[in-house]
Design an enzyme around this catalytic site. Structure first.
Site, PDB file in Angstrom:
ATOM      1  NE  ARG A 398      -1.570  -0.967  -1.194  1.00 29.04           N
ATOM      2  CZ  ARG A 398      -1.211  -1.836  -0.113  1.00 29.04           C
ATOM      3  NH1 ARG A 398      -0.672  -3.050  -0.187  1.00 29.04           N
ATOM      4  NH2 ARG A 398      -1.614  -1.298   1.184  1.00 29.04           N
ATOM      5  CB  CYS A 399       4.149  -5.465  -4.677  1.00 28.12           C
ATOM      6  SG  CYS A 399       2.872  -6.284  -4.737  1.00 28.12           S
TER       7      CYS A 399
END
Length: 412
Positions: A398-399
């Site tokens: 996600r980052c």
């Protein structure tokens, strides 16, 4: 063809922006790790191989992958835009003293646009400047730091500098000086890239706001509910500011759920301890809860009369999620199965940082095998990607991704 639309964390992902790690990672040194927010130095060929595997995993699922540096090059289409970008970059890099900015400006503008963008990202070493300029700069900046412009090794975490919310963007002031220049790229892409500049894209918060907010703390739970972590990197003032802006605009967001998490590096952003993976399923790191299973949660809604927002307090995450999402039940899946050792180890290795690419379909690091197996046991399709070097930057799938477009959740 409107280029921005994200009304959930789980709608089928259509378009995502990534940044492939480059020379900026090799320009890390042991002395600069703390300043540049790394714990270790990744091996460039390996981290690029892993990132390519991640990007191809997304493409194989029909997702359009855009690269930040390519978009930036396409945005700086003429000399005036390039000069404006360099001037602002040098100003924000504190290089506007004693003539150094002019020498650096001339050096950067001597390259074609693609190479100039690469130089800015990888950092400008003192030894790389022409001898005449180098001599002058050494005289006015006599220290042992090897860079005139520091590298930007965190740029492959494209989630944080900006976040798509509905049909608009949160263009973020980042907390750490090492990362503040990153949102400048998105500012220029929005203003000048033909894919975006032809539209009036709302800015829910701008990077000149004095209090920090980062995309890892911003989770679009539905078209009506936005969750934001109050964390090491995001301030309560910024949460309230973005809520006010959303409520007074044509946004569909009706509730902003502020979730306070421990302010430490291990729990850097909300998405390192909590992500949405299906309509009613979430990953969670149990240590964000107190001994009674509670935490500080605040629901911000549009205020009445002269009050821009009304704020009510909650203390139970599961009950709050059921309330704001109007669900009879939800399932919180503990990172590492809640085991004392596995949970701490896998959270440190981003076991809770999942990227949902469709309802019940997530991309995760393969190393977090306990968390991955538990998600599968709960009916989640888990797509594993390589991570031995990527994880050294302390960020997960996600980052590393900034979704720009998702399907409307009602279509799934």
């Amino acid at each position: 063809m409107y280029p921005i639309h994200v009304d959930s964390e789980i709608g089928r992902l259509q378009t995502v922006m990534l940044h492939r790690p480059g020379k900026e990672v090799e320009n890390l040194t042991p002395d600069s790790l703390s300043k540049l927010l790394f714990d270790d130095i990744p091996y460039l060929p390996a981290i690029q191989k892993e990132h390519d595997y991640f990007a191809n995993t997304l493409r194989n699922r029909g997702i359009e992958v855009l690269y930040l540096d390519t978009l930036m090059v396409e945005s700086l289409s003429d000399k005036e835009k390039r000069e404006t970008f360099v001037d602002q970059l040098l100003s924000e890099s504190k290089q506007m003293v004693n003539g150094s900015s002019q020498l650096l400006k001339e050096y950067l503008l001597s390259f074609d646009t693609k190479q100039m963008v690469s130089e800015v990202i990888s950092g400008v070493l003192k030894k790389d400047l022409p001898e005449q300029a180098k001599k002058h700069l050494y005289e006015i900046m006599a220290d042992h730091h090897p860079f005139y412009l520091d590298p930007m090794p965190n740029l492959y975490f494209t989630r944080d500098p900006a976040a798509a919310i509905g049909n608009g963007i949160s263009l973020n002031k980042m907390r750490e000086p090492a990362r503040r220049r990153e949102s400048l790229f998105m500012q220029f892409i929005l203003n000048y890239h033909p894919r975006f500049s032809q539209y009036s894209i709302p800015l829910w918060i701008n990077r000149d706001y004095p209090f920090p907010i980062e995309g890892g703390d911003e989770l679009v739970l539905s078209d009506k509910v936005l969750a934001i972590g109050v964390s090491e990197r995001t301030s309560a003032r910024a949460v309230e500011k973005i809520a006010v802006n959303l409520f007074k605009s044509n946004s569909t967001i009706e509730k902003v759920v502020a979730v306070e998490i421990p302010k430490c590096r291990a729990f850097m952003h909300l998405d390192t301890v909590f992500t949405m993976i299906d309509h009613d399923q979430f990953t969670i790191h149990p240590e964000i809860l107190d001994k009674d299973g509670n935490m500080n949660i605040f629901i911000l809604e549009k205020g009445e009369d002269d009050e821009p927002v009304s704020i009510t307090r909650r203390d139970n995450l599961a009950d709050t999620l059921k309330e704001v999402l109007e669900l009879p039940e939800i399932n919180l899946i503990p990172c590492g199965g809640g085991d004392e050792i596995a949970s701490a180890r896998e959270q440190w290795n981003d076991g809770s940082n999942t990227l949902a690419i469709a309802p019940g379909v997530v991309v995760t690091y393969e190393r977090n095998y306990v968390s991955n197996q538990i998600m599968r046991e709960n009916g989640i399709e888990v797509i594993e990607v390589l991570s031995s070097e990527l994880v050294r930057g302390r960020g997960g799938p996600r980052c590393m991704s900034m979704p720009l477009k998702r399907d409307l959740i009602s279509k799934n």
